[in-house]
Motif scaffolding. Structure first.
Motif, mmCIF file in Angstrom:
data_model
loop_
_atom_site.group_PDB
_atom_site.id
_atom_site.type_symbol
_atom_site.label_atom_id
_atom_site.label_comp_id
_atom_site.label_asym_id
_atom_site.label_seq_id
_atom_site.Cartn_x
_atom_site.Cartn_y
_atom_site.Cartn_z
ATOM 1 N N ALA A 63 0.817 -1.213 0.000
ATOM 2 C CA ALA A 63 0.000 0.000 0.000
ATOM 3 C C ALA A 63 0.853 1.267 0.000
ATOM 4 C CB ALA A 63 -0.924 -0.001 1.206
ATOM 5 N N ARG A 64 1.900 1.286 0.807
ATOM 6 C CA ARG A 64 2.693 2.503 1.002
ATOM 7 C C ARG A 64 3.725 2.722 -0.113
ATOM 8 N NH1 ARG A 64 4.109 6.144 5.142
ATOM 9 N NH2 ARG A 64 6.321 6.642 5.375
ATOM 10 N N TYR A 65 4.348 1.645 -0.590
ATOM 11 C CA TYR A 65 5.479 1.804 -1.506
ATOM 12 C C TYR A 65 5.208 1.304 -2.926
ATOM 13 C CZ TYR A 65 7.796 2.561 2.952
ATOM 14 O OH TYR A 65 8.125 3.040 4.191
ATOM 15 N N VAL A 66 4.520 0.164 -3.064
ATOM 16 C CA VAL A 66 4.281 -0.367 -4.407
ATOM 17 C C VAL A 66 3.159 0.391 -5.105
ATOM 18 C CG1 VAL A 66 3.698 -2.418 -5.753
ATOM 19 C CG2 VAL A 66 5.129 -2.647 -3.704
ATOM 20 N N LEU A 67 2.012 0.511 -4.437
ATOM 21 C CA LEU A 67 0.864 1.207 -5.021
ATOM 22 C C LEU A 67 0.831 2.691 -4.666
ATOM 23 C CD1 LEU A 67 -1.920 -1.455 -4.374
ATOM 24 C CD2 LEU A 67 -0.536 -1.137 -6.430
ATOM 25 N N ALA A 68 1.567 3.056 -3.613
ATOM 26 C CA ALA A 68 1.597 4.461 -3.153
ATOM 27 C C ALA A 68 0.195 5.010 -2.928
ATOM 28 C CB ALA A 68 2.364 5.336 -4.143
ATOM 29 N N LEU A 69 -0.615 4.252 -2.178
ATOM 30 C CA LEU A 69 -1.994 4.655 -1.929
ATOM 31 C C LEU A 69 -2.048 5.757 -0.874
ATOM 32 C CD1 LEU A 69 -3.791 1.188 -1.735
ATOM 33 C CD2 LEU A 69 -3.780 2.797 -3.647
ATOM 34 N N PRO A 70 -2.758 6.865 -1.158
ATOM 35 C CA PRO A 70 -2.959 7.877 -0.122
ATOM 36 C C PRO A 70 -4.043 7.404 0.839
ATOM 37 C CG PRO A 70 -4.044 8.526 -2.173
ATOM 38 C CD PRO A 70 -3.309 7.249 -2.457
ATOM 39 N N PRO A 71 -3.974 7.791 2.119
ATOM 40 C CA PRO A 71 -2.940 8.641 2.701
ATOM 41 C C PRO A 71 -1.719 7.862 3.187
ATOM 42 C CG PRO A 71 -4.589 8.171 4.346
ATOM 43 C CD PRO A 71 -5.044 7.464 3.086
ATOM 44 N N MET A 72 -1.731 6.523 3.035
ATOM 45 C CA MET A 72 -0.645 5.723 3.581
ATOM 46 C C MET A 72 0.712 6.128 3.010
ATOM 47 S SD MET A 72 0.211 3.386 5.689
ATOM 48 C CE MET A 72 -1.317 2.540 6.126
ATOM 49 N N ALA A 73 0.767 6.446 1.724
ATOM 50 C CA ALA A 73 2.037 6.772 1.090
ATOM 51 C C ALA A 73 2.641 8.067 1.622
ATOM 52 C CB ALA A 73 1.858 6.863 -0.425
ATOM 53 N N LEU A 74 1.773 8.986 2.063
ATOM 54 C CA LEU A 74 2.234 10.299 2.514
ATOM 55 C C LEU A 74 2.343 10.418 4.029
ATOM 56 C CD1 LEU A 74 0.079 12.479 0.079
ATOM 57 C CD2 LEU A 74 2.444 11.725 -0.217
ATOM 58 N N MET A 75 1.909 9.405 4.725
ATOM 59 C CA MET A 75 1.888 9.460 6.181
ATOM 60 C C MET A 75 3.309 9.397 6.758
ATOM 61 S SD MET A 75 -0.308 6.971 8.713
ATOM 62 C CE MET A 75 -1.791 7.265 7.726
ATOM 63 N N PRO A 76 3.669 10.290 7.690
ATOM 64 C CA PRO A 76 4.983 10.199 8.327
ATOM 65 C C PRO A 76 5.186 8.834 8.981
ATOM 66 C CG PRO A 76 3.932 12.289 8.850
ATOM 67 C CD PRO A 76 2.895 11.455 8.164
ATOM 68 N N ALA A 77 6.410 8.381 8.982
ATOM 69 C CA ALA A 77 6.719 7.046 9.487
ATOM 70 C C ALA A 77 6.220 6.846 10.913
ATOM 71 C CB ALA A 77 8.219 6.788 9.404
ATOM 72 N N GLU A 78 6.401 7.830 11.767
ATOM 73 C CA GLU A 78 5.991 7.670 13.158
ATOM 74 C C GLU A 78 4.480 7.577 13.305
ATOM 75 O OE1 GLU A 78 7.504 6.990 16.064
ATOM 76 O OE2 GLU A 78 9.187 6.580 14.732
ATOM 77 N N ASP A 79 3.737 8.213 12.383
ATOM 78 C CA ASP A 79 2.282 8.072 12.402
ATOM 79 C C ASP A 79 1.883 6.644 12.011
ATOM 80 O OD1 ASP A 79 2.145 10.703 13.107
ATOM 81 O OD2 ASP A 79 1.295 11.421 11.211
#
Length: 204
Positions: free
Chosen positions: A163-179
């Motif tokens: 979700a975060r890196y392959v598909l870059a789905l928002p908001p997961m892709a833009l969420m700060p790591a600590e969040d």
């Protein structure tokens, strides 16, 4: 005095390691992890099996090298394991994200994920990467029921990576790591050490 001519096997050469890796990639992709053997890889590359062991040590190491992993997850997660199960969910996730968010190696990691998730490489994920690379590490952090807990943790992490890196789905892709750690870490901790009674596990 005649010189004895060696037959069949070639000694090590500058390009031999690359040829062994090419043979290993083909075998792992076509046959899967379990059916691939050092002897068969050596035969395909035209070298002695001892040379494959010399270069890579074991089939596990050959597998990681064939995947072109920029980091060894077992070494990466060793500090997480050493600190024990308590709080391991957040530590594990924070460690993964610190590597995946590194722009210098993210491209290589994406290439690895795509290779093990494609149609031919699905076997590599099920038979190789999970049981050989990730599963044994995560298994050291669970309190019981590793046959249930490890797949739950692995599925959560793989889903997050896709979700975060392959598909870059928002908001997961833009969420700060600590969040991400704050939201998903407790779920991983629950899978590692929490009560897994039916209906007790809540989705993210």
């Amino acid at each position: 005095m005649s010189t004895r001519t060696s037959r069949g096997r070639r000694p090590g050469a500058p390009d031999t390691r690359a040829e062994v890796l090419d043979a290993a990639r083909t075998s792992f992709a076509e046959k899967g992890f379990r059916a691939t053997t050092i002897r068969a890889v050596a035969a395909s590359a035209g070298v002695d099996p001892a040379l494959v062991h010399h270069y890579f040590g074991s089939k596990d190491q050959l597998f990681l090298a064939a995947l072109e992993m920029p980091v060894d997850p077992r070494e990466l997660l060793a500090p997480v394991v050493q600190m024990g199960p308590d709080g391991a969910g957040e530590r594990l996730l924070r460690t993964f994200l610190s590597v995946w968010d590194d722009p210098e190696i993210q491209g290589q990691l994406l290439a690895v994920v795509r290779s093990v998730l494609n149609e031919d490489g699905g076997t590599l994920l099920k038979e190789g990467f999970i049981p050989v690379v990730v599963g044994p590490v995560v298994g050291q952090l669970v309190v019981d029921q590793p046959e249930v807990r490890v797949p739950l943790v692995v599925s959560q992490v793989i889903g997050l990576i896709v979700a975060r890196y392959v598909l870059a789905l928002p908001p997961m892709a833009l969420m700060p790591a600590e969040d991400v750690v704050a939201r998903v870490g407790p779920v991983l901790q629950h899978y590692l050490t929490g009560d897994l009674e039916a209906g007790d596990v809540k989705p993210v």
